[in-house]
Design a protein around this motif. Structure first.
Motif, PDB file in Angstrom:
ATOM      1  N   SER A  27       0.867  -1.193   0.000  1.00 18.65           N
ATOM      2  CA  SER A  27       0.000   0.000   0.000  1.00 18.65           C
ATOM      3  C   SER A  27       0.899   1.238   0.000  1.00 18.65           C
ATOM      4  CB  SER A  27      -0.863  -0.003   1.269  1.00 18.65           C
ATOM      5  OG  SER A  27      -0.040   0.311   2.388  1.00 18.65           O
ATOM      6  N   ASP A  28       0.286   2.405   0.117  1.00 16.90           N
ATOM      7  CA  ASP A  28       1.075   3.658   0.225  1.00 16.90           C
ATOM      8  C   ASP A  28       1.253   4.064   1.683  1.00 16.90           C
ATOM      9  OD1 ASP A  28      -0.869   4.764  -2.592  1.00 16.90           O
ATOM     10  OD2 ASP A  28       1.065   3.698  -2.522  1.00 16.90           O
ATOM     11  N   ASN A  29       0.855   3.170   2.626  1.00 15.94           N
ATOM     12  CA  ASN A  29       0.860   3.553   4.053  1.00 15.94           C
ATOM     13  C   ASN A  29       1.982   2.867   4.825  1.00 15.94           C
ATOM     14  OD1 ASN A  29      -1.576   4.511   3.105  1.00 15.94           O
ATOM     15  ND2 ASN A  29      -2.774   2.899   4.087  1.00 15.94           N
ATOM     16  N   GLN A  30       2.337   3.473   5.958  1.00 15.20           N
ATOM     17  CA  GLN A  30       3.258   2.877   6.926  1.00 15.20           C
ATOM     18  C   GLN A  30       2.511   2.667   8.239  1.00 15.20           C
ATOM     19  OE1 GLN A  30       6.799   5.135   7.707  1.00 15.20           O
ATOM     20  NE2 GLN A  30       7.826   4.497   5.831  1.00 15.20           N
ATOM     21  N   ASN A  31       2.898   1.569   8.981  1.00 11.15           N
ATOM     22  CA  ASN A  31       2.292   1.443  10.315  1.00 11.15           C
ATOM     23  C   ASN A  31       3.153   2.214  11.316  1.00 11.15           C
ATOM     24  OD1 ASN A  31       4.507  -0.116  11.022  1.00 11.15           O
ATOM     25  ND2 ASN A  31       3.422  -2.069  10.838  1.00 11.15           N
ATOM     26  N   SER A  32       2.769   2.191  12.576  1.00 10.85           N
ATOM     27  CA  SER A  32       3.444   3.056  13.564  1.00 10.85           C
ATOM     28  C   SER A  32       4.850   2.565  13.888  1.00 10.85           C
ATOM     29  CB  SER A  32       2.627   3.156  14.846  1.00 10.85           C
ATOM     30  OG  SER A  32       2.111   1.917  15.143  1.00 10.85           O
ATOM     31  N   THR A  56     -19.766  -7.388  22.751  1.00  9.47           N
ATOM     32  CA  THR A  56     -19.908  -6.465  23.888  1.00  9.47           C
ATOM     33  C   THR A  56     -18.943  -6.789  25.031  1.00  9.47           C
ATOM     34  OG1 THR A  56     -21.696  -7.830  24.734  1.00  9.47           O
ATOM     35  CG2 THR A  56     -22.321  -5.935  23.388  1.00  9.47           C
ATOM     36  N   SER A  57     -18.386  -8.014  25.057  1.00  7.50           N
ATOM     37  CA  SER A  57     -17.398  -8.324  26.117  1.00  7.50           C
ATOM     38  C   SER A  57     -16.025  -7.737  25.782  1.00  7.50           C
ATOM     39  CB  SER A  57     -17.258  -9.846  26.273  1.00  7.50           C
ATOM     40  OG  SER A  57     -16.753 -10.417  25.074  1.00  7.50           O
ATOM     41  N   VAL A  58     -15.870  -7.175  24.585  1.00  8.73           N
ATOM     42  CA  VAL A  58     -14.589  -6.586  24.174  1.00  8.73           C
ATOM     43  C   VAL A  58     -14.610  -5.089  24.453  1.00  8.73           C
ATOM     44  CG1 VAL A  58     -13.067  -6.075  22.205  1.00  8.73           C
ATOM     45  CG2 VAL A  58     -14.144  -8.331  22.413  1.00  8.73           C
ATOM     46  N   LYS A  59     -13.655  -4.632  25.263  1.00  5.48           N
ATOM     47  CA  LYS A  59     -13.591  -3.195  25.591  1.00  5.48           C
ATOM     48  C   LYS A  59     -12.796  -2.425  24.542  1.00  5.48           C
ATOM     49  CE  LYS A  59     -12.355   0.044  29.217  1.00  5.48           C
ATOM     50  NZ  LYS A  59     -12.119   0.212  30.672  1.00  5.48           N
ATOM     51  N   ALA A  60     -11.637  -2.999  24.140  1.00  6.14           N
ATOM     52  CA  ALA A  60     -10.788  -2.265  23.180  1.00  6.14           C
ATOM     53  C   ALA A  60     -10.029  -3.238  22.287  1.00  6.14           C
ATOM     54  CB  ALA A  60      -9.803  -1.374  23.932  1.00  6.14           C
ATOM     55  N   LEU A  61      -9.623  -2.720  21.148  1.00  6.92           N
ATOM     56  CA  LEU A  61      -8.843  -3.471  20.165  1.00  6.92           C
ATOM     57  C   LEU A  61      -7.535  -2.727  19.945  1.00  6.92           C
ATOM     58  CD1 LEU A  61     -11.727  -4.077  17.590  1.00  6.92           C
ATOM     59  CD2 LEU A  61     -10.757  -5.791  19.157  1.00  6.92           C
ATOM     60  N   ALA A  62      -6.409  -3.405  20.155  1.00  3.59           N
ATOM     61  CA  ALA A  62      -5.084  -2.816  19.884  1.00  3.59           C
ATOM     62  C   ALA A  62      -4.445  -3.656  18.797  1.00  3.59           C
ATOM     63  CB  ALA A  62      -4.226  -2.830  21.143  1.00  3.59           C
ATOM     64  N   SER A  63      -4.201  -3.003  17.649  1.00  8.22           N
ATOM     65  CA  SER A  63      -3.661  -3.715  16.494  1.00  8.22           C
ATOM     66  C   SER A  63      -2.228  -3.273  16.210  1.00  8.22           C
ATOM     67  CB  SER A  63      -4.516  -3.421  15.242  1.00  8.22           C
ATOM     68  OG  SER A  63      -3.848  -3.883  14.080  1.00  8.22           O
ATOM     69  N   GLU A  64      -1.405  -4.221  15.765  1.00  8.51           N
ATOM     70  CA  GLU A  64      -0.050  -3.847  15.358  1.00  8.51           C
ATOM     71  C   GLU A  64      -0.094  -2.846  14.208  1.00  8.51           C
ATOM     72  OE1 GLU A  64       2.988  -6.969  14.918  1.00  8.51           O
ATOM     73  OE2 GLU A  64       3.469  -6.029  13.000  1.00  8.51           O
ATOM     74  N   GLU A  65      -1.212  -2.865  13.462  1.00  4.65           N
ATOM     75  CA  GLU A  65      -1.325  -1.995  12.277  1.00  4.65           C
ATOM     76  C   GLU A  65      -1.926  -0.633  12.609  1.00  4.65           C
ATOM     77  OE1 GLU A  65       0.619  -4.874  10.261  1.00  4.65           O
ATOM     78  OE2 GLU A  65       0.236  -2.771   9.722  1.00  4.65           O
ATOM     79  N   LYS A  66      -2.231  -0.390  13.888  1.00  4.31           N
ATOM     80  CA  LYS A  66      -2.796   0.920  14.261  1.00  4.31           C
ATOM     81  C   LYS A  66      -1.933   1.551  15.363  1.00  4.31           C
ATOM     82  CE  LYS A  66      -7.728   0.219  13.225  1.00  4.31           C
ATOM     83  NZ  LYS A  66      -7.798  -1.240  12.961  1.00  4.31           N
ATOM     84  N   ALA A  67      -1.846   2.887  15.341  1.00  5.22           N
ATOM     85  CA  ALA A  67      -0.972   3.602  16.298  1.00  5.22           C
ATOM     86  C   ALA A  67      -1.431   3.392  17.737  1.00  5.22           C
ATOM     87  CB  ALA A  67      -0.935   5.086  15.954  1.00  5.22           C
ATOM     88  N   ASP A  83      -1.925  -9.093  16.123  1.00  4.28           N
ATOM     89  CA  ASP A  83      -1.177  -8.839  14.885  1.00  4.28           C
ATOM     90  C   ASP A  83      -2.008  -9.484  13.780  1.00  4.28           C
ATOM     91  OD1 ASP A  83       2.234  -9.549  13.717  1.00  4.28           O
ATOM     92  OD2 ASP A  83       0.491  -8.610  12.763  1.00  4.28           O
ATOM     93  N   PRO A  84      -2.669  -8.699  12.952  1.00  2.00           N
ATOM     94  CA  PRO A  84      -3.629  -9.274  12.007  1.00  2.00           C
ATOM     95  C   PRO A  84      -3.022 -10.235  10.995  1.00  2.00           C
ATOM     96  CG  PRO A  84      -3.330  -6.923  11.591  1.00  2.00           C
ATOM     97  CD  PRO A  84      -2.618  -7.230  12.855  1.00  2.00           C
ATOM     98  N   LEU A  85      -1.817  -9.938  10.523  1.00  2.00           N
ATOM     99  CA  LEU A  85      -1.182 -10.848   9.572  1.00  2.00           C
ATOM    100  C   LEU A  85       0.333 -10.753   9.734  1.00  2.00           C
ATOM    101  CD1 LEU A  85      -2.098 -12.952   7.562  1.00  2.00           C
ATOM    102  CD2 LEU A  85      -1.756 -11.289   5.742  1.00  2.00           C
ATOM    103  N   ASP A  86       0.849 -11.572  10.673  1.00  2.00           N
ATOM    104  CA  ASP A  86       2.277 -11.518  10.967  1.00  2.00           C
ATOM    105  C   ASP A  86       3.085 -12.182   9.840  1.00  2.00           C
ATOM    106  OD1 ASP A  86       4.443 -11.167  13.148  1.00  2.00           O
ATOM    107  OD2 ASP A  86       4.730 -13.188  12.347  1.00  2.00           O
ATOM    108  N   GLY A  87       4.174 -11.518   9.447  1.00  2.00           N
ATOM    109  CA  GLY A  87       5.006 -12.078   8.375  1.00  2.00           C
ATOM    110  C   GLY A  87       4.343 -11.976   7.024  1.00  2.00           C
TER     111      GLY A  87
END
Ligand code: P6P
Length: 281
Positions: A27-32, A56-67, A83-87
């Motif tokens: 893509s044209d993007n970089q992760n954090s 509803t039992s999930v409070k937050a989502l922390a992704s390797e692809e998001k800051a 990590d949605p798709l490692d390697g």
């Protein structure tokens, strides 16, 4: 927890399709962390967010692809680090890749992991879960359901050695440790994909995976919250150990959500040799 495992299974089926049939280009993007994102990275992350956000039992989502983490339900119990798709770049050369999930409570420290899971997208799609009931292997069937295959346990000692990191930047005591395992007859098994490399050691019953601190990356490369803590939890529940050379990885906490750490995962005898090699460094 089953609701979360079901969500992982649904995401896995969609991500497997994307790997096999969609654009694996950049893509044209970089992760954090500064990695240029593959279109697959972004698509896999969107698939997971879309499937997990309504739970509803999930409070937050922390992704390797998001800051930063994204809050989805203020009253939710679980914090998901993934990590949605490692390697992902290995998909382009038709090697196995994977998705990694840590299910935390209260914060993203190792001690607050309540369960962990990963999916391997290879010749077969397999999911491994770890919680208080142990480590379990599931396999995707032709009818798009995951069937339980067997429990996973690590022996006290194995035969496989997966040495990560750029060898010319290994510190001398680490190089001597890796060479010791080979001199003992361990077989090299390293694809550059953390998920298939660690999956292989688990399924073959034991060995050692290392991604050390190096002269160019003293804090290692692999991320605590999205990659290292989930696998540390899985390896411990399978009867193995996971350390940073000295300290138990699950006793660590991230200062920032994208923090990295040197990491060693393996059978107990191999991890003791790591402790001995790192004792004075
Ligand atoms: P190296 C893939 O990019 C990854 O994050 C892990 O899946 C893998 O274990 C590691 O990096 C490989 O890094 O430096 O050995 O190529």
């Amino acid at each position: 927890m089953q609701e979360i495992y079901n969500a992982i299974q649904s995401a896995a089926i969609k991500i497997d399709y994307a790997i096999k049939h969609e654009d694996t280009g950049y893509s044209d993007n970089q992760n954090s962390t500064g990695d240029i994102q593959l279109k697959l990275d972004i698509h896999s992350d969107n698939i997971i967010e879309e499937i997990f956000a309504p739970i509803t039992s999930v409070k937050a989502l922390a992704s390797e692809e998001k800051a930063e983490p994204v809050t989805v339900h203020e009253e939710g119990r679980y914090l998901i680090g993934y990590d949605p798709l490692d390697g992902s770049s290995l998909a382009d050369v038709n090697l196995s890749v994977g998705s990694i999930f840590g299910i935390y409570e209260n914060d993203y420290s190792g001690k607050n992991l309540k369960a962990a899971a990963y999916v391997v997208y290879g010749p077969r799609v397999e999911m491994v879960t770890a919680d208080e009931e142990g480590v379990k292997l599931f396999r995707l069937n032709a009818d798009h359901t995951f069937a339980f295959i067997r429990d996973i346990k690590l022996e006290a000692k194995g035969k496989l050695n997966a040495p990560g990191g750029t060898q010319k930047n290994w510190l001398p005591h680490h190089k001597a440790l890796v060479e010791h395992f080979f001199a003992e007859g361990y077989r090299l098994r390293y694809s550059g994909g953390m998920v298939p490399d660690l999956h292989q050691i688990l399924l073959k019953g034991g060995g050692i995976f290392s991604y050390p601190g190096t002269s160019d990356k003293p804090a290692g490369k692999l991320r605590k919250v999205f990659e290292v803590f989930p696998f540390a939890y899985i390896y411990e529940k399978a009867g193995g150990e996971a350390i940073d050379g000295k300290t138990r990885l699950l006793d660590l906490s991230p200062e920032h959500i994208h923090d990295t750490t040197p990491c060693f995962f393996g059978s107990k005898e191999e991890i003791q040799k790591v402790r001995n090699a790192y004792a004075n460094h």
